[in-house]
Design a protein around this motif. Sequence first.
Motif, PDB file in Angstrom:
ATOM      1  N   ASP A 104      -7.991  -8.233   8.074  1.00 35.53           N
ATOM      2  CA  ASP A 104      -7.565  -7.429   6.977  1.00 35.53           C
ATOM      3  C   ASP A 104      -6.622  -6.235   7.621  1.00 35.53           C
ATOM      4  OD1 ASP A 104      -7.045  -7.529   4.415  1.00 35.53           O
ATOM      5  OD2 ASP A 104      -8.300  -5.491   3.963  1.00 35.53           O
ATOM      6  N   SER A 105      -7.160  -5.601   8.767  1.00 38.07           N
ATOM      7  CA  SER A 105      -6.730  -4.724   9.324  1.00 38.07           C
ATOM      8  C   SER A 105      -5.193  -5.041  10.108  1.00 38.07           C
ATOM      9  CB  SER A 105      -7.550  -4.299  10.590  1.00 38.07           C
ATOM     10  OG  SER A 105      -7.678  -5.188  11.936  1.00 38.07           O
ATOM     11  N   MET A 106      -4.933  -6.483  10.238  1.00 36.85           N
ATOM     12  CA  MET A 106      -3.546  -6.818  10.627  1.00 36.85           C
ATOM     13  C   MET A 106      -2.644  -7.186   9.547  1.00 36.85           C
ATOM     14  SD  MET A 106      -3.826  -6.646  14.138  1.00 36.85           S
ATOM     15  CE  MET A 106      -4.532  -5.304  13.711  1.00 36.85           C
ATOM     16  N   VAL A 109      -0.039  -6.277   3.972  1.00 32.71           N
ATOM     17  CA  VAL A 109      -0.565  -5.797   2.528  1.00 32.71           C
ATOM     18  C   VAL A 109      -2.045  -6.306   2.430  1.00 32.71           C
ATOM     19  CG1 VAL A 109      -0.568  -5.778   0.229  1.00 32.71           C
ATOM     20  CG2 VAL A 109       1.478  -5.940   1.377  1.00 32.71           C
ATOM     21  N   PRO A 110      -2.898  -5.361   2.593  1.00 31.22           N
ATOM     22  CA  PRO A 110      -4.401  -5.729   2.844  1.00 31.22           C
ATOM     23  C   PRO A 110      -5.144  -6.298   1.870  1.00 31.22           C
ATOM     24  CG  PRO A 110      -4.147  -3.459   2.886  1.00 31.22           C
ATOM     25  CD  PRO A 110      -2.658  -3.999   2.808  1.00 31.22           C
ATOM     26  N   ARG A 111      -6.102  -7.156   1.878  1.00 31.96           N
ATOM     27  CA  ARG A 111      -6.890  -7.560   0.744  1.00 31.96           C
ATOM     28  C   ARG A 111      -7.633  -6.499   0.115  1.00 31.96           C
ATOM     29  NH1 ARG A 111      -7.284 -11.656   4.642  1.00 31.96           N
ATOM     30  NH2 ARG A 111      -7.084 -13.860   3.742  1.00 31.96           N
ATOM     31  N   GLY A 112      -8.279  -5.435   0.946  1.00 32.02           N
ATOM     32  CA  GLY A 112      -9.074  -4.636   0.336  1.00 32.02           C
ATOM     33  C   GLY A 112     -10.505  -5.158   0.371  1.00 32.02           C
ATOM     34  N   THR A 113     -11.594  -3.841   0.395  1.00 31.92           N
ATOM     35  CA  THR A 113     -12.977  -4.463   0.729  1.00 31.92           C
ATOM     36  C   THR A 113     -13.503  -5.312  -0.613  1.00 31.92           C
ATOM     37  OG1 THR A 113     -13.566  -2.175  -0.156  1.00 31.92           O
ATOM     38  CG2 THR A 113     -13.338  -2.523   2.236  1.00 31.92           C
ATOM     39  N   GLN A 233      -5.839  -3.755  -5.562  1.00 30.52           N
ATOM     40  CA  GLN A 233      -5.241  -4.484  -4.398  1.00 30.52           C
ATOM     41  C   GLN A 233      -5.298  -5.860  -4.436  1.00 30.52           C
ATOM     42  OE1 GLN A 233      -4.151  -2.134  -1.934  1.00 30.52           O
ATOM     43  NE2 GLN A 233      -3.714  -3.876  -0.690  1.00 30.52           N
ATOM     44  N   ALA A 234      -6.236  -6.340  -4.923  1.00 34.74           N
ATOM     45  CA  ALA A 234      -6.244  -8.086  -4.946  1.00 34.74           C
ATOM     46  C   ALA A 234      -5.007  -8.480  -5.716  1.00 34.74           C
ATOM     47  CB  ALA A 234      -7.512  -8.323  -5.718  1.00 34.74           C
ATOM     48  N   ILE A 235      -4.543  -7.782  -6.660  1.00 40.38           N
ATOM     49  CA  ILE A 235      -3.179  -8.158  -7.223  1.00 40.38           C
ATOM     50  C   ILE A 235      -2.072  -8.080  -6.429  1.00 40.38           C
ATOM     51  CG2 ILE A 235      -1.390  -7.584  -9.108  1.00 40.38           C
ATOM     52  CD1 ILE A 235      -3.874  -6.776 -10.762  1.00 40.38           C
ATOM     53  N   LEU A 236      -2.014  -6.878  -5.767  1.00 44.23           N
ATOM     54  CA  LEU A 236      -0.686  -6.875  -4.784  1.00 44.23           C
ATOM     55  C   LEU A 236      -0.951  -7.696  -3.632  1.00 44.23           C
ATOM     56  CD1 LEU A 236      -0.977  -2.901  -4.500  1.00 44.23           C
ATOM     57  CD2 LEU A 236       0.644  -4.169  -5.697  1.00 44.23           C
ATOM     58  N   PHE A 237      -2.015  -7.946  -2.968  1.00 45.31           N
ATOM     59  CA  PHE A 237      -2.107  -8.904  -1.921  1.00 45.31           C
ATOM     60  C   PHE A 237      -1.647 -10.231  -2.327  1.00 45.31           C
ATOM     61  CE2 PHE A 237      -4.719 -12.075   0.182  1.00 45.31           C
ATOM     62  CZ  PHE A 237      -4.464 -11.951   1.393  1.00 45.31           C
ATOM     63  N   ASP A 238      -2.190 -10.768  -3.552  1.00 42.69           N
ATOM     64  CA  ASP A 238      -1.741 -12.144  -3.900  1.00 42.69           C
ATOM     65  C   ASP A 238      -0.160 -12.209  -4.051  1.00 42.69           C
ATOM     66  OD1 ASP A 238      -4.554 -12.773  -3.858  1.00 42.69           O
ATOM     67  OD2 ASP A 238      -4.540 -13.585  -5.884  1.00 42.69           O
ATOM     68  N   VAL A 239       0.490 -11.200  -4.748  1.00 37.51           N
ATOM     69  CA  VAL A 239       1.869 -11.556  -4.894  1.00 37.51           C
ATOM     70  C   VAL A 239       2.550 -11.250  -3.630  1.00 37.51           C
ATOM     71  CG1 VAL A 239       3.865 -10.306  -6.257  1.00 37.51           C
ATOM     72  CG2 VAL A 239       1.367 -10.189  -7.064  1.00 37.51           C
ATOM     73  N   SER A 240       2.147 -10.311  -2.938  1.00 40.25           N
ATOM     74  CA  SER A 240       2.685 -10.404  -1.457  1.00 40.25           C
ATOM     75  C   SER A 240       2.611 -11.427  -0.629  1.00 40.25           C
ATOM     76  CB  SER A 240       2.201  -8.951  -0.864  1.00 40.25           C
ATOM     77  OG  SER A 240       2.395  -7.797  -1.655  1.00 40.25           O
ATOM     78  N   THR A 241       1.459 -11.930  -0.852  1.00 42.17           N
ATOM     79  CA  THR A 241       1.279 -13.017   0.005  1.00 42.17           C
ATOM     80  C   THR A 241       2.165 -14.496  -0.482  1.00 42.17           C
ATOM     81  OG1 THR A 241      -0.788 -12.557   0.563  1.00 42.17           O
ATOM     82  CG2 THR A 241      -0.278 -14.881   0.653  1.00 42.17           C
ATOM     83  N   ILE A 242       2.423 -14.566  -1.707  1.00 43.42           N
ATOM     84  CA  ILE A 242       3.233 -15.828  -2.132  1.00 43.42           C
ATOM     85  C   ILE A 242       4.632 -15.607  -2.072  1.00 43.42           C
ATOM     86  CG2 ILE A 242       3.395 -16.962  -4.167  1.00 43.42           C
ATOM     87  CD1 ILE A 242       0.595 -16.864  -4.956  1.00 43.42           C
ATOM     88  N   LEU A 243       4.851 -14.324  -2.527  1.00 48.62           N
ATOM     89  CA  LEU A 243       6.606 -13.917  -2.488  1.00 48.62           C
ATOM     90  C   LEU A 243       7.069 -13.318  -1.167  1.00 48.62           C
ATOM     91  CD1 LEU A 243       6.934 -12.557  -6.210  1.00 48.62           C
ATOM     92  CD2 LEU A 243       7.166 -14.878  -5.223  1.00 48.62           C
ATOM     93  N   VAL A 255       5.882   0.090   0.822  1.00 47.80           N
ATOM     94  CA  VAL A 255       4.554  -0.592   0.371  1.00 47.80           C
ATOM     95  C   VAL A 255       4.447  -0.740  -0.946  1.00 47.80           C
ATOM     96  CG1 VAL A 255       2.202  -0.043   0.814  1.00 47.80           C
ATOM     97  CG2 VAL A 255       3.469   0.698   2.450  1.00 47.80           C
ATOM     98  N   PRO A 256       3.870  -1.945  -1.350  1.00 48.95           N
ATOM     99  CA  PRO A 256       3.649  -2.434  -2.797  1.00 48.95           C
ATOM    100  C   PRO A 256       2.733  -1.464  -3.285  1.00 48.95           C
ATOM    101  CG  PRO A 256       3.789  -4.358  -1.329  1.00 48.95           C
ATOM    102  CD  PRO A 256       3.712  -3.280  -0.574  1.00 48.95           C
TER     103      PRO A 256
END
Length: 312
Positions: A104-106, A109-113, A233-243, A255-256
């Motif tokens: 996640d540190s890399m 847009v991190p997943r979050g804990t 953060q989970a919402i931001l990660f999923d959207v950023s990963t796919i788009l 940053v999102p």
Amino acid sequence: MWEQLWTQLKAGQPHHVLYGIMLGVVFGVTARLIMLRTDYRQYPTYPHGRIIHISLGVIAAALGAVAVPALYKKDFTAITFLTLAAQQFRDVRKMERETLDKIDSMELVPRGTTYIEGIAMVFEGRNYLVILSALLTSLASLALGLPFGFGMGLLSLLLVYRLKSGKAVSHIAKAEIADVRVDGPDLYVGDIYIMNVGLTSSQQLIAERGLGIILTPYNPNGKATLSNLGQRQAILFDVSTILGVYRDDGEPALVPMAKLDIKDGRLAIFLIPQEKDATKAKIIVEKVPILESAVRMPTEASVNKGKGEQHG
């Protein structure tokens, strides 16, 4: 028990116990394969991450399948092996958590804990479902016969399929596409203030490529869940990963972000994607899983049900 089975096999007389165990292992492993999927998050990784989890699934299925015949033989120490298995699967959960924390540190847009803990919890829980599937199949085979064991195996697979995933954001909130507006240095999604953007170049980029979505919760439970920082953060990660995300390291203005409207509980999501497709982004947001550790249900409190204080 195993010596007796081996003797009967060498004599050409397969024992029904062996068939029950094999059937339990088969359905247990099948259950793990049903629950194993490498998707847009690329976790578990392919092929080595999947090999690890399939191997653990085989072990879990074997433990669940042999527990029943061991108890039939009054070998009550078999319960000890299940306890040891539970400890091993807790260690798997710890391993997954540590691995994802390092990855996640890399991330841009991190997943979050909260998301990481949810993934680790899922991997542990799915091994227990494998044990349950194998155990029920083996029990039905030995107690009622192989046809009943096969039927119980199919029922257990149906149960596993129902339990392999939980609810999504669409169950608690309505997603709507909103305009991204830059008013001087102030950035808005709809009528919700997001942040202050100082650089003119960043303001122009946001005006051209920015994308906004507003989530309106259906009830107080949804409002409380969306206010959780881990769920956002989970919402931001999923959207950023796919788009994709239109930024590099060291660009905080791009940053999102997800900001809450304090007055009514709406959640505004802002991002600058590589692929600007508002309709697709809306669908992605609606399919983001609700994290178990982020769920809040204030309506279940006794004070909100009109009940008095409970004692004892």
